[in-house]
Design a protein around this motif. Structure first.
Motif, PDB file in Angstrom:
ATOM      1  N   VAL A  13     -35.915  61.304   2.516  1.00  0.00           N
ATOM      2  CA  VAL A  13     -35.776  60.585   3.771  1.00  0.00           C
ATOM      3  C   VAL A  13     -35.464  59.128   3.478  1.00  0.00           C
ATOM      4  O   VAL A  13     -35.897  58.569   2.462  1.00  0.00           O
ATOM      5  CB  VAL A  13     -37.062  60.701   4.621  1.00  0.00           C
ATOM      6  N   GLY A  14     -34.691  58.525   4.367  1.00  0.00           N
ATOM      7  CA  GLY A  14     -34.337  57.118   4.218  1.00  0.00           C
ATOM      8  C   GLY A  14     -33.760  56.597   5.515  1.00  0.00           C
ATOM      9  O   GLY A  14     -33.379  57.359   6.412  1.00  0.00           O
ATOM     10  N   LEU A  15     -33.695  55.299   5.638  1.00  0.00           N
ATOM     11  CA  LEU A  15     -33.094  54.691   6.814  1.00  0.00           C
ATOM     12  C   LEU A  15     -31.596  54.940   6.801  1.00  0.00           C
ATOM     13  O   LEU A  15     -30.942  54.807   5.765  1.00  0.00           O
ATOM     14  CB  LEU A  15     -33.382  53.191   6.856  1.00  0.00           C
ATOM     15  N   GLU A  69     -36.058  49.690  19.989  1.00  0.00           N
ATOM     16  CA  GLU A  69     -37.061  50.691  20.334  1.00  0.00           C
ATOM     17  C   GLU A  69     -37.048  51.881  19.374  1.00  0.00           C
ATOM     18  O   GLU A  69     -38.084  52.477  19.112  1.00  0.00           O
ATOM     19  CB  GLU A  69     -36.839  51.180  21.765  1.00  0.00           C
ATOM     20  N   LEU A  70     -35.883  52.254  18.874  1.00  0.00           N
ATOM     21  CA  LEU A  70     -35.764  53.407  17.985  1.00  0.00           C
ATOM     22  C   LEU A  70     -34.982  53.023  16.742  1.00  0.00           C
ATOM     23  O   LEU A  70     -34.099  52.164  16.787  1.00  0.00           O
ATOM     24  CB  LEU A  70     -35.075  54.571  18.707  1.00  0.00           C
ATOM     25  N   VAL A  71     -35.306  53.683  15.657  1.00  0.00           N
ATOM     26  CA  VAL A  71     -34.667  53.393  14.369  1.00  0.00           C
ATOM     27  C   VAL A  71     -34.039  54.687  13.845  1.00  0.00           C
ATOM     28  O   VAL A  71     -34.711  55.722  13.793  1.00  0.00           O
ATOM     29  CB  VAL A  71     -35.687  52.851  13.349  1.00  0.00           C
ATOM     30  N   PRO A  72     -32.754  54.668  13.452  1.00  0.00           N
ATOM     31  CA  PRO A  72     -32.124  55.883  12.913  1.00  0.00           C
ATOM     32  C   PRO A  72     -32.536  56.131  11.466  1.00  0.00           C
ATOM     33  O   PRO A  72     -32.520  55.226  10.629  1.00  0.00           O
ATOM     34  CB  PRO A  72     -30.627  55.585  13.015  1.00  0.00           C
ATOM     35  N   VAL A  73     -32.931  57.362  11.180  1.00  0.00           N
ATOM     36  CA  VAL A  73     -33.296  57.760   9.821  1.00  0.00           C
ATOM     37  C   VAL A  73     -32.489  58.993   9.447  1.00  0.00           C
ATOM     38  O   VAL A  73     -31.982  59.723  10.307  1.00  0.00           O
ATOM     39  CB  VAL A  73     -34.804  58.059   9.698  1.00  0.00           C
ATOM     40  N   ARG A  74     -32.393  59.212   8.159  1.00  0.00           N
ATOM     41  CA  ARG A  74     -31.606  60.335   7.651  1.00  0.00           C
ATOM     42  C   ARG A  74     -32.448  61.156   6.696  1.00  0.00           C
ATOM     43  O   ARG A  74     -33.043  60.621   5.758  1.00  0.00           O
ATOM     44  CB  ARG A  74     -30.360  59.798   6.943  1.00  0.00           C
ATOM     45  N   ILE A  75     -32.516  62.462   6.971  1.00  0.00           N
ATOM     46  CA  ILE A  75     -33.254  63.398   6.124  1.00  0.00           C
ATOM     47  C   ILE A  75     -32.241  64.326   5.474  1.00  0.00           C
ATOM     48  O   ILE A  75     -31.392  64.913   6.158  1.00  0.00           O
ATOM     49  CB  ILE A  75     -34.270  64.213   6.949  1.00  0.00           C
ATOM     50  N   LYS A  76     -32.332  64.467   4.171  1.00  0.00           N
ATOM     51  CA  LYS A  76     -31.348  65.268   3.452  1.00  0.00           C
ATOM     52  C   LYS A  76     -32.045  66.101   2.383  1.00  0.00           C
ATOM     53  O   LYS A  76     -33.150  65.793   1.929  1.00  0.00           O
ATOM     54  CB  LYS A  76     -30.289  64.372   2.815  1.00  0.00           C
ATOM     55  N   VAL A  77     -31.342  67.160   2.017  1.00  0.00           N
ATOM     56  CA  VAL A  77     -31.771  68.031   0.925  1.00  0.00           C
ATOM     57  C   VAL A  77     -30.507  68.462   0.203  1.00  0.00           C
ATOM     58  O   VAL A  77     -29.479  68.735   0.840  1.00  0.00           O
ATOM     59  CB  VAL A  77     -32.537  69.271   1.439  1.00  0.00           C
ATOM     60  N   ARG A  78     -30.576  68.511  -1.098  1.00  0.00           N
ATOM     61  CA  ARG A  78     -29.401  68.921  -1.856  1.00  0.00           C
ATOM     62  C   ARG A  78     -28.986  70.338  -1.454  1.00  0.00           C
ATOM     63  O   ARG A  78     -29.784  71.265  -1.462  1.00  0.00           O
ATOM     64  CB  ARG A  78     -29.689  68.872  -3.351  1.00  0.00           C
ATOM     65  N   GLY A  79     -27.720  70.465  -1.079  1.00  0.00           N
ATOM     66  CA  GLY A  79     -27.180  71.768  -0.718  1.00  0.00           C
ATOM     67  C   GLY A  79     -27.323  72.147   0.741  1.00  0.00           C
ATOM     68  O   GLY A  79     -26.901  73.236   1.132  1.00  0.00           O
ATOM     69  N   ILE A  80     -27.886  71.280   1.567  1.00  0.00           N
ATOM     70  CA  ILE A  80     -28.067  71.633   2.967  1.00  0.00           C
ATOM     71  C   ILE A  80     -26.709  71.633   3.672  1.00  0.00           C
ATOM     72  O   ILE A  80     -25.896  70.720   3.486  1.00  0.00           O
ATOM     73  CB  ILE A  80     -29.049  70.665   3.661  1.00  0.00           C
TER      74      ILE A  80
END
Length: 714
Positions: A476-478, A491-502
């Motif tokens: 996870v990261g910004l 009010e809201l902050v965008p974050v990115r969740i990733k997994v190798r191969g998703i």
């Protein structure tokens, strides 16, 4: 009495009149060049920009029964196809008026129902000749010559500066390198798998035909580039770009500083642009001029096609696409990001920064993360009467539940929880304090995507959790914009969740206009589902009004041939000879009424696309085509020829005209025909409901009553 009944019947069909009035509000939404509407909430004075029949119907007063039926019909079309709602809404209004005219001419309800139903069935069979397979469409689009400025119509200048900004291909243009030469790249690069994604996507696009790629041949020292302006040109014809708004073929070491810090060039061998059916061209032909969505969709298709070549999966997987709407950034920041991008509260950013780029243990929740949640189908104890569904828990018991749930998460060392439904706020606060990131309102498709690559198994309640249900490998990261900065939108902050191969991709949609956000998201999903349904049907209709023109021609030919029981050829056009024989007297009138809906449809589309100054001029143009089709002897052959020449309905439809070799436009088969059927079914349903109210068992008493003028219908 029958004559009196008919007069009352014609005057008092309130349901049809209500359908006509409601549909009138959506006339400007028909066709590729829609006129947006502002919907203002009187209670809050907030406004929203809409450009679809679904959003319009949601905003109208639908207190009447006819309005409720209209809403259900529109929602059913939207739920199944996500396209065709504007056509559905317009034809409901047009055919409601047509039926009212038939009633004014004393046509029995039974004749209207039978003739219109069989007429539409005959039309659906007749237009099958205008279906073309996806394989043939791709071959034609890939081999045809599309002028570079096909997307720069005078009627589409609004927002072109942002739409043509090269940052829209952010993940194509960043971190690119080639073995032949050293290439300067943006120093604000993303993680390693982003770079791999960029290379794969660019490799796919090079043979994709979706952007103009100028590849340097052997021995040529001139600079080769990828145009970031989103120019659509077929590489099959080896066309070269001689002028672009942002780039030129002059040997420059970098692009304009106004276009960001990207300085990458591309060189290397050219791939075969037609090797994988050119889905990018197909998406463009189905988009009807929606430029922003097309560019994002082409990037998605290119990435998914590359994965399909490796894994053998479907070339276009709409379940692997999600959207994230970011308000406050210019539209030029819109891009496609691998993984899952979502919005979280600012309080959770401390947890995200703590875990940034670290492997996390992930938990998937298939439901709400609240104490009161019970899964669908939960069996209540027998012989127990429920007094209160969700009582307010005593403070001690609530704390006990919170502590118990938190202990479970900590004991299994869970760092990230994705929840399908809502999350208890108090539990969220305790999780933040214990460095556990919890994200709610995650769709089932996202949960499935993470489950496949992390081996996590969704659970309904935390008490079901065991070691085998927890997955691993998530990061996870910004989320960072094209300039490499992390965004804090207040009010809201965008974050990115990733997994190798998703396989999951997020279309990040941005705008600075709050009222436009819903519109941009709706347009993207419409384009995506059009491509999805086209590939599912494996065929498309010729667009630009070709199908409707052939329907109109066919119905008028039937209307000129009165159905006689002895005329077997004419009766064969209708499936039920008995109905045809009983409706002989009114066939011509009813069919002309049905045809009037198609004619109004074509006329309004021409007016909305500025191809006619008035509906009278548009009707004259349609009549001219009908006359030529009749003189030709084969209306379908005439329509096909006019479509190939690009002269159908005075030069085509949408923003792809006035450019010589206009881009051909196509429509979905099943979505369009189902919109027709749903429109007519609703009109006939309301017609028969009105008739039942008037012609019930006590019709004589009602008609002779002194309060007959105060009857309430529907």
């Amino acid at each position: 009495l029958p004559m009196a009944f008919r007069d009352v019947n014609a005057r008092r069909h309130i349901g049809l009149q209500q359908l006509s009035a409601l549909a009138l509000a959506g006339r400007t939404l028909l066709g590729p060049m829609k006129s947006c509407k502002f919907i203002v909430d009187e209670s809050t004075n907030q406004s929203t920009l809409i450009c679809s029949a679904v959003r319009l119907i949601e905003s109208l007063d639908l207190s009447s029964a006819a309005g409720q039926l209209l809403n259900e019909t529109i929602q059913a079309q939207n739920k199944e196809f996500r396209t065709g709602m504007s056509t559905l809404l317009f034809l409901i209004g047009a055919w409601s008026n047509a039926v009212l005219e038939c009633l004014q001419q004393n046509v029995p309800v039974s004749a209207i129902v039978s003739v219109m139903s069989e007429g539409l069935n005959s039309c659906c069979e007749r237009v099958q000749c205008l279906q073309i397979s996806i394989h043939d469409v791709n071959k034609e689009l890939c081999s045809s010559s599309v002028r570079p400025n096909a997307f720069k119509s005078k009627t589409c200048q609004i927002g072109c500066d942002s739409l043509l900004n090269p940052h829209i291909f952010l993940y194509v243009q960043k971190d690119i390198s080639a073995p032949e030469e050293v290439i300067p790249v943006n120093p604000c690069s993303h993680q390693e798998d982003d770079s791999n994604f960029n290379k794969r996507l660019l490799s796919s696009l090079a043979g994709f035909g979706s952007i103009a790629s100028l590849v340097k041949p052997a021995g040529d020292k001139s600079t080769s580039m990828i145009s970031g302006s989103g120019v659509i040109a077929s590489s099959c014809n080896k066309q070269k770009l001689t002028h672009s708004r942002y780039f030129s073929t002059l040997r420059k070491s970098h692009f304009s500083s106004q276009q960001g810090s990207f300085q990458g060039y591309l060189s290397g061998p050219s791939a075969d642009p037609c090797e994988c059916y050119s889905l990018g061209h197909l998406a463009m032909a189905l988009s009807h001029g929606n430029q922003t969505s097309v560019k994002l969709l082409q990037s998605i298709v290119a990435y998914q096609r590359e994965r399909a070549e490796c894994s053998g999966s479907s070339q276009f997987n709409i379940a692997g696409i999600v959207t994230c709407c970011l308000l406050g950034l210019p539209e030029s920041y819109s891009c496609v990001s691998p993984g899952f991008v979502t919005l979280v509260s600012p309080e959770q950013t401390t947890v995200i920064k703590y875990f940034e780029d670290k492997p996390l243990r992930i938990l998937l929740m298939d439901g709400d993360l609240t104490e009161q949640y019970r899964h669908l189908g939960f069996n209540r104890p027998c012989n127990v009467r429920t007094i209160l569904e969700h009582p307010s828990l005593p403070e001690g018991r609530a704390d006990l539940w919170l502590s118990s749930m938190l202990d479970i998460l900590i004991s299994f060392e869970v760092n990230l929880v994705l929840v399908k439904g809502n999350v208890c706020e108090n539990l969220m606060e305790r999780c933040i304090a214990n460095s556990i990131l919890v994200i709610g309102s995650v769709t089932r498709d996202v949960l499935c995507a993470f489950g496949e690559v992390t081996s996590a198994q969704p659970v309904t309640y935390l008490t079901q959790l065991n070691a085998s249900c927890v997955g691993s490998g998530a990061q996870v990261g910004l989320w960072k914009a094209c300039d490499g900065r992390a965004m804090d939108l207040g009010e809201l902050v965008p974050v990115r969740i990733k997994v190798r191969g998703i396989p999951l991709l997020t279309a990040v949609l941005t705008t600075t206009v709050a009222s436009k956000m819903q519109l941009i998201e709706d347009q993207f999903w419409t384009s995506a589902y059009r491509l999805h349904h086209a590939l599912h049907d494996e065929k498309v209709f010729l667009g630009g009004g070709a199908v409707e023109l052939l329907c109109l021609s066919h119905i008028q030919m039937l209307a000129k041939q009165p159905l006689q029981p002895a005329n077997k050829c004419a009766v064969r056009e209708f499936h039920n000879p008995c109905l045809a024989a009983s409706a002989t007297e009114y066939t011509s009138v009813v069919l002309q009424a049905l045809a009037s809906g198609w004619k109004q449809y074509l006329s309004v589309v021409m007016c909305n696309t500025a191809k006619a100054a008035s509906e009278l001029e548009a009707c004259t143009s349609v009549d001219r085509h009908l006359k030529k089709a009749a003189e030709c002897g084969s209306p379908s052959a005439y329509v096909l020829e006019e479509f190939r020449r690009g002269d159908l309905l005075r030069g085509g439809s949408g923003p792809f005209v006035d450019h010589g070799d206009a881009l051909k436009v196509y429509d979905n088969v099943t979505a369009k025909t189902e919109a027709w059927r749903r429109a007519l079914d609703l009109v006939l349903l309301v017609l028969q409901t009105d008739a039942e109210i008037i012609t019930g068992p006590k019709r004589n008493q009602l008609l002779n009553s002194h309060v007959s003028n105060e009857f309430m219908f529907l």
